[in-house]
Design a protein around this motif. Structure first.
Motif: not given
Length: 503
Positions: A346-362, A103-107
């Protein structure tokens, strides 16, 4: 202002400055005294240099009372290196550890960044991702730029890291993880997964959006299948590849450590992911209740009628504006609020809500666990960490117990009791809807192939069995072998007993 007033103001200002300076000197003196009293067994603690404070090699070169073997999930004994030098033993031993990032997305972008910033300890990385860069990715996937839209996420991420951090060797792979066989995955020392862990929305039962859990389940199955066993049935340590799984959604996130055949696996926790319910077309067309129904109506039903010869381009601002406007009109007709342009995307592309700080922590937790799993320098996570940012700076850990009848990490034979007149198709549907949540099962008995989805010729031959009752295809208590895309190179062993037949 008069001269006297100016002099008075100057005098007051000068007096204030002197008083502030005096107070500051007193604070500095007090701080110095407190620091001077910081002693270890009566002696002044020697200050650490900046290099000692910030160098991971220092951590790997010293013994610790918190090393891996002291934790509740002890997987190895920590052996510190002789010296913390740049090219020391500790670093060179980890430099040889090849890591797979899925995976090379937000996380995934954050994971790659953290690996690159680990003081040059990790250098040999492979990153896999099927997707290409979309405009909506740019607000949270920081390795990408506008010029990269349409290019491979894996390729662009690898190029960015290699150019910015020349000590890194990140190799990209653009494609499905299912395209690689066991020999490919066997080369890695640890696998970090940054795939989505949330079921996609199924807008209609006739045209469901592909599930996002399938790649996670497939990867989990593959890593578990790589484990080999000795003559006593114990897993061989050198064949165990730690799988570190991370996932985020909005302000929530999780990270877990999976030791194949030792701890619980991803399949063990499948019940924690609620299956997405398909929304029937009749609801969308006749009785919409939420804004998502209005948006689905616009692009599932209205678009094909308006543009029968052109496919909707979710990356086109013109196409998305049309869908948004039609959805807004329908929402106003039924008195439904909440339709926005961003929700439409979000509905058409099935985008899952993402927050940059959450990605950084995880991602930091994931890379931290990779370091510990490879070096044993600290206690490993046992086995699940939850982060809930919406509740504050809060996280907790717990042991996710292994499911005793898990079809992936255990060798349990499963049992089902059904009516003898149940059709084979109904049985397969029950396997999809029930606890196993299969996607496209094929099944064979000890005597013959009951139904096989591939190849096409075999599917055509066995299709006739789908409408036959089980009593015409097998005997009560017979063991069936079920294969499915979620189980790579393995199968589910199922004993089916008829409830209405005397044995």
């Amino acid at each position: 202002m008069t001269a006297s007033a100016s002099q008075g103001a100057s005098s007051i200002s000068s007096s204030s400055i002197k008083r502030d300076a005096s107070e500051m000197n007193n604070m500095v003196t007090m701080t110095t005294r407190l620091d001077a009293n910081a002693t270890v067994r009566g002696r002044r603690r020697p200050p650490l240099s900046r290099r000692q404070r910030g160098n991971l090699s220092t951590l790997l070169s010293r013994r610790s009372p918190f090393s891996n073997e002291t934790g509740s999930l002890a997987i190895g004994e920590f052996e510190p290196s002789a010296a913390p030098s740049v090219d020391g033993v500790a670093r060179s031993s980890l430099r040889d550890a090849r890591i797979l990032v899925v995976g090379a997305g937000g996380l995934g972008c954050e994971i790659l960044k953290d690996l690159a910033m680990c003081d040059g300890i990790f250098v040999d990385i492979v990153v896999m991702d099927l997707d290409t860069i979309d405009v909506t990715n740019l607000n949270r996937q920081f390795l990408f730029r506008s010029k990269d839209v349409g290019d491979s996420k894996a390729a662009v991420a690898a190029k960015f890291i290699n150019q910015r951090c020349p000590w890194m060797n990140v190799v990209p792979y653009h494609g499905k993880i299912q395209d690689k066989d066991a020999s490919f995955y066997r080369q890695f020392k640890v696998v970090i997964s940054g795939l989505d862990n949330v079921e996609a929305r199924s807008i209609t039962s006739e045209n469901p959006i592909p599930t996002l859990l399938l790649p996670n389940r497939w990867l989990n199955g593959m890593i578990n299948n790589l484990v080999e066993f000795d003559d006593d049935g114990d897993p061989l340590p050198e064949t165990i590849i730690p799988l570190i799984d991370g996932g985020t959604e909005g302000f929530s996130g999780q990270s877990r450590l999976i030791l194949p055949r030792i701890t619980s696996c991803f399949e063990c926790s499948l019940d924690a992911f609620a299956p997405s319910a398909a929304v029937p077309l009749c609801t969308i067309a006749e009785t919409p209740r939420i804004p998502e129904h209005c948006i689905a109506y616009a692009y599932v039903l209205q678009w094909p009628r308006e543009f029968p010869d052109r496919k909707l381009d979710a990356d086109s601002s013109g196409d998305m504006k049309w869908v948004y406007e039609r959805a807004l009109e329908r929402a106003e007709k039924f008195g439904i609020g909440g339709v926005t342009y961003m929700l439409t995307l979000g509905v058409v592309k099935n985008i899952i809500p993402a927050v940059a700080s959450t990605n950084a922590i995880v991602s930091a937790v994931c890379v931290n666990e990779a370091m510990k799993a490879l070096s044993f320098c600290s206690q490993s996570l046992n086995t699940y960490m939850m982060y809930m940012g919406s509740e504050g700076i809060y996280s907790h850990t717990f042991v996710y117990e292994q499911k005793q009848n898990c079809p992936v990490c255990t060798t349990t034979t499963h049992h089902m009791s059904v009516s003898s007149i149940m059709t084979l198709n109904s049985l397969l549907q029950q396997l999809c809807d029930g606890e196993f949540r299969l996607k496209a099962p094929s099944v064979t008995s000890s005597m013959k192939t009951l139904y096989m989805r591939k190849p096409v010729a075999l599917e055509k031959v066995t299709r006739v069995n789908l409408d036959k009752p089980l009593k015409d295809l097998m005997t009560s208590g017979e063991e069936l072998v079920v294969t499915d895309p979620v189980f790579p190179d393995t199968s589910l062993r199922l004993v089916v007993k008829f409830t209405d037949v005397d044995e």
